[in-house]
Design a protein around this motif. Structure first.
Motif, PDB file in Angstrom:
ATOM      1  N   ALA A  65      15.378  22.577  10.965  1.00  5.10           N
ATOM      2  CA  ALA A  65      14.948  23.316   9.776  1.00  5.10           C
ATOM      3  C   ALA A  65      13.700  22.681   9.171  1.00  5.10           C
ATOM      4  O   ALA A  65      12.767  23.388   8.750  1.00  5.10           O
ATOM      5  CB  ALA A  65      16.075  23.346   8.747  1.00  5.10           C
ATOM      6  N   LEU A  66      13.660  21.354   9.135  1.00  7.38           N
ATOM      7  CA  LEU A  66      12.492  20.667   8.592  1.00  7.38           C
ATOM      8  C   LEU A  66      11.267  20.881   9.476  1.00  7.38           C
ATOM      9  O   LEU A  66      10.164  21.149   8.980  1.00  7.38           O
ATOM     10  CB  LEU A  66      12.786  19.175   8.440  1.00  7.38           C
ATOM     11  N   VAL A  67      11.450  20.775  10.786  1.00 11.90           N
ATOM     12  CA  VAL A  67      10.337  20.980  11.716  1.00 11.90           C
ATOM     13  C   VAL A  67       9.781  22.402  11.574  1.00 11.90           C
ATOM     14  O   VAL A  67       8.562  22.606  11.541  1.00 11.90           O
ATOM     15  CB  VAL A  67      10.783  20.709  13.169  1.00 11.90           C
ATOM     16  N   LEU A 123      12.492  16.795   2.106  1.00 12.68           N
ATOM     17  CA  LEU A 123      13.641  17.585   1.694  1.00 12.68           C
ATOM     18  C   LEU A 123      13.289  19.074   1.625  1.00 12.68           C
ATOM     19  O   LEU A 123      12.152  19.441   1.288  1.00 12.68           O
ATOM     20  CB  LEU A 123      14.138  17.115   0.323  1.00 12.68           C
ATOM     21  N   LEU A 124      14.266  19.903   1.911  1.00 11.36           N
ATOM     22  CA  LEU A 124      14.143  21.349   1.782  1.00 11.36           C
ATOM     23  C   LEU A 124      15.054  21.828   0.666  1.00 11.36           C
ATOM     24  O   LEU A 124      16.002  21.128   0.302  1.00 11.36           O
ATOM     25  CB  LEU A 124      14.523  22.040   3.100  1.00 11.36           C
ATOM     26  N   VAL A 125      14.774  23.002   0.138  1.00 14.37           N
ATOM     27  CA  VAL A 125      15.601  23.526  -0.953  1.00 14.37           C
ATOM     28  C   VAL A 125      16.046  24.945  -0.660  1.00 14.37           C
ATOM     29  O   VAL A 125      15.385  25.700   0.059  1.00 14.37           O
ATOM     30  CB  VAL A 125      14.858  23.492  -2.307  1.00 14.37           C
ATOM     31  N   GLU A 126      17.194  25.293  -1.236  1.00 11.54           N
ATOM     32  CA  GLU A 126      17.680  26.670  -1.236  1.00 11.54           C
ATOM     33  C   GLU A 126      17.720  27.142  -2.675  1.00 11.54           C
ATOM     34  O   GLU A 126      18.055  26.366  -3.579  1.00 11.54           O
ATOM     35  CB  GLU A 126      19.076  26.749  -0.616  1.00 11.54           C
ATOM     36  N   THR A 127      17.403  28.425  -2.884  1.00 13.07           N
ATOM     37  CA  THR A 127      17.331  28.970  -4.243  1.00 13.07           C
ATOM     38  C   THR A 127      18.203  30.212  -4.370  1.00 13.07           C
ATOM     39  O   THR A 127      18.580  30.847  -3.381  1.00 13.07           O
ATOM     40  CB  THR A 127      15.879  29.348  -4.606  1.00 13.07           C
ATOM     41  N   ASP A 128      18.480  30.570  -5.628  1.00 13.97           N
ATOM     42  CA  ASP A 128      19.156  31.845  -5.889  1.00 13.97           C
ATOM     43  C   ASP A 128      18.112  32.957  -5.993  1.00 13.97           C
ATOM     44  O   ASP A 128      16.915  32.729  -5.766  1.00 13.97           O
ATOM     45  CB  ASP A 128      20.033  31.753  -7.142  1.00 13.97           C
ATOM     46  N   ASP A 129      18.550  34.153  -6.331  1.00 13.55           N
ATOM     47  CA  ASP A 129      17.644  35.304  -6.371  1.00 13.55           C
ATOM     48  C   ASP A 129      16.543  35.160  -7.423  1.00 13.55           C
ATOM     49  O   ASP A 129      15.487  35.782  -7.316  1.00 13.55           O
ATOM     50  CB  ASP A 129      18.433  36.592  -6.628  1.00 13.55           C
ATOM     51  N   ALA A 131       9.916  24.319   8.929  1.00 17.37           N
ATOM     52  CA  ALA A 131       9.221  24.429   7.638  1.00 17.37           C
ATOM     53  C   ALA A 131       7.837  23.801   7.697  1.00 17.37           C
ATOM     54  O   ALA A 131       6.891  24.307   7.086  1.00 17.37           O
ATOM     55  CB  ALA A 131      10.054  23.762   6.548  1.00 17.37           C
ATOM     56  N   MET A 132       7.695  22.707   8.436  1.00 16.86           N
ATOM     57  CA  MET A 132       6.423  22.000   8.472  1.00 16.86           C
ATOM     58  C   MET A 132       5.488  22.515   9.568  1.00 16.86           C
ATOM     59  O   MET A 132       4.269  22.508   9.402  1.00 16.86           O
ATOM     60  CB  MET A 132       6.668  20.499   8.680  1.00 16.86           C
ATOM     61  N   GLU A 133       6.056  22.930  10.701  1.00 18.01           N
ATOM     62  CA  GLU A 133       5.238  23.293  11.862  1.00 18.01           C
ATOM     63  C   GLU A 133       5.096  24.797  12.061  1.00 18.01           C
ATOM     64  O   GLU A 133       4.158  25.251  12.726  1.00 18.01           O
ATOM     65  CB  GLU A 133       5.829  22.669  13.132  1.00 18.01           C
ATOM     66  N   GLY A 134       6.055  25.572  11.523  1.00 16.40           N
ATOM     67  CA  GLY A 134       5.992  27.023  11.668  1.00 16.40           C
ATOM     68  C   GLY A 134       5.940  27.495  13.107  1.00 16.40           C
ATOM     69  O   GLY A 134       5.283  28.489  13.429  1.00 16.40           O
ATOM     70  N   GLY A 135       6.625  26.770  14.002  1.00 21.09           N
ATOM     71  CA  GLY A 135       6.661  27.176  15.403  1.00 21.09           C
ATOM     72  C   GLY A 135       5.586  26.558  16.270  1.00 21.09           C
ATOM     73  O   GLY A 135       5.582  26.748  17.496  1.00 21.09           O
ATOM     74  N   ALA A 136       4.666  25.800  15.685  1.00 22.98           N
ATOM     75  CA  ALA A 136       3.583  25.192  16.463  1.00 22.98           C
ATOM     76  C   ALA A 136       4.065  24.029  17.328  1.00 22.98           C
ATOM     77  O   ALA A 136       3.390  23.638  18.289  1.00 22.98           O
ATOM     78  CB  ALA A 136       2.475  24.705  15.529  1.00 22.98           C
TER      79      ALA A 136
END
Length: 202
Positions: free
Chosen positions: A121-123, A39-45, A125-130
């Protein structure tokens, strides 16, 4: 505020982003079911989590459940472990269990056409473009067809980081020393009231 509450704004978000795998639990007249999901999360400021993002397999029984009853519980369990008396020289000290836990009561909304976006989005977050989904070839399109994305709006959250905050300084050092270079020891140091002083003494 509880002595086991996270010390800094954003600590819970950092914890969840490090753990990634959460347990999604839903309930209806047939009882409870749970599924572990990345899971990924979004946050406020301020760094407070307001939305949790993920995807279900379309065949997962959660899908019809959340369409009818959106309320669910999402739990993240971090480093944890038993602390035995042998680790401590303090007379009369009792065994303990240290842990990190964050739980979120959420309302889940399915996003039928966002499976591709959720996976990418998950990929990222985990791979950072790799690595990118296109490297799967035609198989990726078949995979996406079998998932449904969701967004879970956080209604209420509880975080409990029981990491030795109730110990005196000497006992805390002994426990961390006994745990060695472990995720639990690092979590304890991170939540300690005076990390810089601890590191200087170590």
């Amino acid at each position: 505020m509880s002595r086991y509450a996270p010390r800094r704004p954003g600590d819970v978000a950092r914890f969840v982003r490090r753990e990634v795998l959460g347990l999604v639990t839903t309930h209806d007249a047939d009882g409870f079911i749970s599924t572990p999901l990345p899971l990924l999360v979004e946050t406020d400021d301020a760094g407070t989590i307001h939305t949790i993002i993920g995807h279900f397999a379309r065949a997962n029984p959660h899908v019809p459940r959340v369409e009818a009853t959106p309320r669910a519980l999402v739990s993240f369990m971090g480093p944890h472990g038993y602390i035995g008396p042998a680790a401590v020289s303090k007379p009369g000290w009792a065994p303990s269990w240290n842990y990190q836990l964050a739980q979120f009561e959420v309302d889940i909304t399915l996003e039928q056409d966002q499976g591709d976006a959720a996976i990418r989005a998950l990929v990222e977050a985990m791979e950072g473009g790799a690595w990118e989904p296109e490297q799967m070839g035609e198989r990726y399109a078949r995979l996406v067809a079998h998932v449904v994305a969701f967004r879970a709006r956080v209604v209420h959250q509880i975080a409990r980081f029981k990491l030795g905050q109730d110990e005196d300084r000497a006992t805390f050092h002994e426990i961390v020393g006994a745990l060695g270079d472990s995720p639990l020891a690092r979590a304890m140091i991170e939540q300690a009231g005076d990390v810089d002083a601890f590191v200087a003494e170590s």
